[in-house]
Every structure is written in structure tokens, then in C-alpha cells.
Design an enzyme around this catalytic site. Structure first.
Site, PDB file in Angstrom:
ATOM      1  CG  ASP A 188      -1.622  -1.229   1.485  1.00 53.55           C
ATOM      2  OD1 ASP A 188      -2.244  -1.702   0.535  1.00 53.55           O
ATOM      3  OD2 ASP A 188      -1.586  -1.764   2.604  1.00 53.55           O
ATOM      4  CB  SER A 233       1.474   6.418   2.767  1.00 54.80           C
ATOM      5  OG  SER A 233       0.566   5.691   3.542  1.00 54.80           O
ATOM      6  NE  ARG A 234      -0.061   2.404  -4.036  1.00 51.87           N
ATOM      7  CZ  ARG A 234       0.368   1.280  -4.565  1.00 51.87           C
ATOM      8  NH1 ARG A 234      -0.347   0.193  -4.460  1.00 51.87           N
ATOM      9  NH2 ARG A 234       1.510   1.240  -5.203  1.00 51.87           N
ATOM     10  CB  VAL A 235      -3.227   4.151   4.300  1.00 55.69           C
ATOM     11  CG1 VAL A 235      -4.117   4.502   5.459  1.00 55.69           C
ATOM     12  CG2 VAL A 235      -3.305   2.663   4.002  1.00 55.69           C
TER      13      VAL A 235
END
Lengths: 189, 506
Positions: free
Chosen positions: B338, B363-365
């Protein structure tokens, strides 16, 4: 491909044909004989592997070895083997045929090893128990091995059930060794 | 020397745990052995990934099931095994030891101690391979995992349950970043597992010493499969680490597992695969190398509250060669995880440490995993830095720059300086926020770039001693309200005024 798995395919095909004609026992007999000859006669192996000998002569030799008493399907099998240069399949053919036949008939061979010779009643009991557990016909073969001290061990193909005193003592020995190692580690730590 | 009656009691004690049951086992014979693998004839009833035992006591894992033989990878030395040896099935799927007793210890992937501190108590075990939690059992990542590094927590925030790749060349601080993160978990209720794959034993010993020195060993378990271990052990090591973490996660706790590093893991798997004659694919890796890593990393998860709300965060590390992150394994891992933290040699050698390339890291979150205070303070930071890089690139060619460009450049330069941090010196979320707040509010613009790192601790010290109430409130709520922001701004105004007058922090 490994020659053994090749042999397995050839033998399965032969068994199918032999079963149709009701000749499976005779075929097994013939293949067993051939396998034995193959193992004991280097000349035969050399001749069959020699490309300088024309294939029809090789076939003629094989057919004479098989003899006229052999069922037709075995002679046919020899022709197939020679045509595809797979005569070395004979090295495994007897054993594989026996295996395939047992499998087809739902029979398994069990070797029972015990410290003392089993009585008939004991043999019966062992065979019955195995038949129950494996759900198939069992052909028992017994062996005596005094080093086992007591109990019995059964081997059916790859499957082993070892209830001998020797095996139990061995596992106690291993258990104690492991305990000692762990203790030694704990003392060091 | 023991007396006879003592011998009896010792034997009794040791045998009390012993019991035999009559069991059916499948047996086979070794056809060939070497290079950490064995081919076994027979074993007709063996299962995939079943543990098998050789007559010498060495264990193996069944990897290949073929028509007339079975390919086994060995978990111990192969020199004690000979052709024709007997092999027996155990009926157990490969598993490892798990549980609290492992923390503070160094173990091999089977859970056996390597640190000479004696036996590990408890017999909780888990299978190495275990299906990842499904959609229903999960919830989106929402809690932050504080790394204690300003550059990561502000720009590339990591959440509990996330999988964030650490990628970069050798020797530029990948492991250091991971170890700082472990050290920062002290008192945060996160249990850490550090999986060392294919490293030198001396490196593992050093890592352990560092963790112990910083009081981080007690909540950390080190799973080590070093370069001298058989490739099979290196192959199972991350799965073992993951199983230990899963145990924590499923009990509602929080775990962080670091795989250091997965390039070596891929190499070990390639080795066993080629020896088992599986067909090679790109870069000679076997076809299932992607699945190998994705099924490992999928097990990182944040569980829903109904399932205890536990989490397992994964920080895999992958090494690139000469910055080539488009090689096979790095691209695979980038696509599985992620987000990634990209470390760059140029930054490292220019003294920017940690050498995180903020532009290429992601950071894909995103800010869902950030504390309120950091969200507010660092919201613009990533954009500012992107601006700075853009201008810095073409400012190299131009000599006279307009005022606004100069402002962007000087701000960017200072922010980059603020993001520098020493090794083993993680910072609390509030301290990070204070430092970065000073930057985004323009306070650092008043001082020389070179003075920033010297002044930073003085600023923090000043705020802590003059505004303890504010710091306490921030630590508690982890939010920055408008009045607090105003107080902070005033405090910083005072500090920098005093500093300009030549008496900083007094």
C-alpha cells in the site's frame, strides 16, 4: 521422462487389453519372466539396445524368448515396445504389472514382521484388522525378526504401522535425548 | 554423581511427558540429496507442505508432489542424510511456535531459540501458511503507526494494518529506518517481529544489541534465517514471522513485522525452485514468485472491531541494484504493497538522512492514518516540498531569481533540513508536530539553514519547559485546536526573538 513412469503407462495399457481378453494372469506371468531375464542377461539388454541389429530381428528374438505359450496380447506388446524403442520398459514391467493388477482388483500386499512366528489365529486377526482399516483385500506375508523384541510391524506399500517394542524403545531414547538437550541449553542460558 | 534413587526419579520425571500412540505413517526412501533439497521415492500419502522426518532427525517440508517421487526442502543440514535413508510423514503441516514467550528472544523460523537463553515455554503453534482475513473480517486502516521519523510520519504516514515497502540500494538506511520504527513502538502497545533473511549472523547480533540497548528487545522477537542456513529456512522465515504476528493480531493486539529483506527471500525461493526443477521465468524466478509475496503480505490486516480490532502491519524491505526499482522483485512488491518509502543514494550522500525521496514515496492509506495534530500541521508539507524540488531543479540554471521563487527555495531548503533526523532518535508525535509547525509557519526562515538542527532541541526544550500544560494537552488529545495553535505561534515568536537577540531558549 523417467523410464519408470513411461513403463507404468505401457503396462497400464497392456493390462487394459489383457483384462478385456481375460488374459491378465498369463500376461503377468510372462512379464515377470521377462523382467527376470532382463535383469539376469546382459546379452539380452545389449542386443536390444544395439541399433546395428535391425528391429525386425530384435523383435524375432523377443518373440522367441516370450515363447508360443504366451498370450497374444504380450506378443503384441513386444511389437509395440520394439517399434517405439522402449524395450527397456521390461526392466520394470513385471513389478508394475503386479502392482497395477493388485490395484485393479482392490488387493494390497502387507508384510507383517514380528519377533516370533505368528499363530494362524493371530494372522487372521491382523488380516482382519487391516481389511477393516484400509477397506480392501489383504494378502499377508509374514516375516520373523527377533531383534524387534516384541509386538508387530506392518508395511503396506508406503504405509507403515510400527507397534514393535524396538520402535517404542527407540522413541523413548529420542525423547530422553531431546529432554537432555533442552536442559543443557537451559543451564547454558 | 547421582544416586540410584535419584536416577529413578529423574527418569520418571522425564518419562512422565512421554506417551506413545500407534500411528500409521507413510514412508519413503531418499533417491538423491544435496543443496538443501531431497528427492524421495514413495511417500504416497504425503500432503503438500507436510512436515516429513528423515531418519537422521532432520525435518523437511514437502514442496513438490510428483507421480513417483516427492521433492522435499530440508530444514537442517543435508550432510547427515544419505541415499536410501528412510523418510516418514508426520501428519503435521509445517508450523512454527508462536506466543508471548517469543518476545525478547532470537529464534529460528521453527521457533527454536538461537540466543542461548534456554527453552522457550509454551507450545502454542500456528501453521506457516494461513489464509489472509477476508473482506468481512477487516476494517479500513484508521489508526496511525508512529515511526518516530519526521519525514515518514508527516509526509508518508503509515497506519496499523498497512503494508508499506521500504525500497532502496544497499547501505543507505533501509534497515535503520525499520529499526528506528521498532524503537519508537516502546510504550505504544505494538509488538514487533524482525525477520532477518539471509543476513550475516554478526548483523543479526548487532541488531539485537541495538534493540536491547534502546529497551526495545522486550517487545521484539527476532526471527533469523542467516546466510549460512539452508535456503528452505530462509524461504519459510517470513511466513514464520507473519504467523507470530498473526497470533498477536488475532488476540486483538497490534503487531509490526519487518521482513528484512524480501529480495534475499526471493533468491532463496528461486534456489529451491530451480533445484526442484520448477521451470524458471523472468530473471530465473519461478512463476509463482508474485503469489509467494502477495500471499505473505495479504496477511497484514486491520481486523474489524467484531474480530477484536487487532492489526498486523508489515514493513517489507527490498534492495535494489543501482537504483533499478523496475527490476522484477521490486516492481512486484511495489504493486502488492500500500505504498513505498523510497530511499535514494544521492540524498544519503548529500547528508539528507533518512534519505527518503519524498517525491517518489507514497502511502496509499494517506492521512486516514495520521494523528489530528500532524494532519493539520503537515497538510501542506508534501505540496511545498514538491514545489521546492521543481524550482530547485531549474534554479540551478538561473542566476537571478525573483523574490517569490527565492522564498519557495529558502522554505524548501529549511524544510528538508527539518526532516533530517539522527539514527536511534525517534521523536514523539507532538515534538514532530512542533518542529514542523515552526517550519510551515515560517519561523525557521529567520535562521540560517546550518543552525536548524542545533536549534531544534532548544526549541522543543523551550516549549516543554515554558508551556508544559499545552504539551500535556497536545499529547493527550493529539489534536491542534485554533487557540492552541495561536499559543504555539506566540511561544515560537518569543523563542525566535530571544534567539535573534543572542540568548536562545532562556
Amino acid at each position: 521422462m523417467a523410464i519408470e513412469s513411461v513403463a507404468r503407462r505401457y503396462v497400464r495399457a497392456l493390462l487394459a487389453v489383457a483384462t478385456e481378453r481375460g488374459e491378465e494372469d498369463a500376461a503377468l506371468e510372462a512379464l515377470r519372466g521377462l523382467q527376470q531375464l532382463w535383469g539376469s542377461l546382459p546379452e539380452l539388454r545389449h542386443a536390444m539396445g544395439n541399433p546395428q541389429i535391425p528391429s525386425d530381428r530384435r523383435l524375432a528374438v523377443l518373440l522367441r524368448v516370450v515363447g508360443s505359450a504366451a498370450p497374444e496380447c504380450v506378443c503384441q506388446f513386444m511389437r509395440v515396445l520394439v517399434r517405439h524403442s522402449r524395450v527397456d520398459v521390461l526392466r520394470y514391467a513385471g513389478d508394475l504389472m503386479a502392482q497395477a493388477l493388485d490395484e485393479a482388483r482392490g488387493v494390497r500386499h502387507a508384510t507383517v514382521t514380528s519377533a516370533m512366528a505368528l499363530t494362524d489365529a493371530q494372522r487372521q486377526a491382523v488380516a482382519e484388522a487391516l481389511r477393516e482399516a484400509l477397506q480392501c483385500e489383504i494378502i499377508l506375508e509374514t516375516r520373523v525378526e527377533p531383534a524387534m523384541i516384541g509386538g508387530v510391524a506392518v508395511r503396506i506399500g508406503d504405509l507403515v504401522v510400527d507397534g514393535s517394542i524396538r520402535q517404542r524403545l527407540e522413541s523413548i531414547r529420542r525423547h530422553l535425548e531431546r529432554e537432555r538437550e533442552l536442559r543443557a541449553q537451559a543451564v547454558e542460558g | 554423581m547421582l544416586k540410584p534413587e535419584e536416577v529413578t526419579s529423574v527418569l520418571k520425571q522425564e518419562l512422565s511427558a512421554f506417551e506413545t500412540t500407534l500411528e500409521m505413517v507413510h514412508v519413503g526412501t531418499v533417491l538423491e540429496v544435496g543443496d538443501g533439497i531431497a528427492r524421495v521415492h514413495g511417500l504416497g500419502g504425503a500432503m503438500a507442505s507436510e512436515l516429513v522426518e528423515f531418519s537422521s532427525g532432520v525435518m523437511g517440508i514437502v514442496l513438490n508432489l510428483e507421480e513417483d517421487n516427492v521433492g522435499v526442502i530440508l530444514l537442517g543440514p543435508d550432510n547427515e542424510i544419505g541415499e536410501g535413508d528412510e523418510v516418514r510423514t508426520t501428519g503435521r503441516i509445517s508450523e512454527t511456535r508462536v506466543g508471548e514467550a517469543l518476545f525478547g528472544r532470537v529464534v529460528n523460523p521453527l521457533g527454536e531459540p538461537l540466543d542461548g537463553k534456554g527453552e522457550i515455554l509454551g507450545d502454542a503453534r500456528r501453521p506457516l501458511e494461513y489464509p489472509a482475513p477476508g473482506v468481512i473480517e477487516r476494517q479500513p486502516v484508521c489508526e496511525p503507526l508512529q515511526t518516530g521519523l519526521k519525514v515518514v510520519d508527516s509526509v508518508i504516514p503509515i497506519g496499523r494494518g498497512q503494508r508499506e515497502l521500504i525500497i532502496g540500494d544497499r547501505q543507505i538506511g533501509k534497515s535503520a529506518l525499520a529499526i528506528d520504527t521498532i524503537i519508537n513502538q516502546r510504550g505504544q502497545g505494538v509488538q514487533c517481529i524482525y525477520v532477518a533473511i539471509g543476513q550475516k549472523m554478526s548483523t543479526v547480533a548487532r541488531t539485537r544489541a541495538v534493540l536491547e540497548q534502546h529497551g526495545a528487545l522486550e517487545y521484539t522477537c527476532i526471527v533469523a534465517a542467516t546466510a549460512s542456513d539452508p535456503p528452505a529456512l530462509q524461504y519459510i522465515a517470513p511466513y514464520a514471522g507473519c504467523a507470530i504476528g498473526e497470533e498477536v493480531r488475532d488476540r486483538g493486539g497490534h503487531a509490526l513485522v519487518i521482513y528484512d529483506d524480501l529480495s534475499k527471500h526471493a533468491n532463496a525461493y528461486r534456489e529451491v525452485s530451480l533445484l526442484l526443477r520448477r521451470p524458471p521465468g523472468r530473471e530465473a524466478f519461478p512463476g509463482d514468485i508474485f503469489n509467494l509475496h502477495s500471499r505473505l503480505l495479504e496477511r497484514a490486516a486491520k481486523l474489524s472491531d467484531a474480530n477484536g480490532g487487532g492489526s498486523l502491519t508489515a514493513l517489507p524491505i527490498v534492495e535494489t541494484q543501482e537504483g533499478d526499482f523496475s527490476a522484477y522483485i521490486p516492481t512486484n512488491l511495489v504493486s502488492i504493497t500500500d505504498g513505498q518509502i523510497y530511499l535514494e543514494p544521492d540524498l544519503f550522500y548529500a547528508g539528507q538522512r533518512p534519505a527518503v525521496n519524498v517525491g517518489m514515496s507514497v502511502s496509499r492509506v494517506g492521512s486516514a492514518a495520521q494523528t489530528g495534530i500532524m494532519k493539520r500541521v503537515a497538510g501542506r508539507l508534501k505540496l511545498d516540498l514538491a514545489h521546492y524540488r521543481e524550482f530547485a531543479a531549474f534554479a540551478q540554471f538561473a542566476s537571478d531569481l525573483d523574490v517569490s521563487t527565492q522564498a519557495i527555495l529558502s522554505r524548501g531548503e529549511r524544510m528538508m533540513e527539518v526532516l533530517k533526523q539522527d539514527q536511534y532518535a525517534p521523536m514523539s508525535a507532538v515534538d514532530q508536530a512542533i518542529t514542523i509547525f515552526a517550519g510551515t509557519q515560517g519561523f525557521w526562515d529567520q535562521v540560517e539553514v546550518a543552525a536548524i538542527r542545533r536549534l531544534e532541541p532548544q526549541l522543543l526544550e523551550y516549549i516543554h519547559s515554558h508551556y508544559p500544560e499545552l504539551v500535556r494537552r497536545l499529547n493527550e488529545t493529539l489534536r491542534l485546536d485554533d487557540p492552541d495553535a495561536e499559543t504555539l505561534r506566540q511561544a515560537m515568536g518569543d523563542f525566535f526573538k530571544q534567539h535573534a537577540a543572542g540568548q536562545p531558549g532562556q
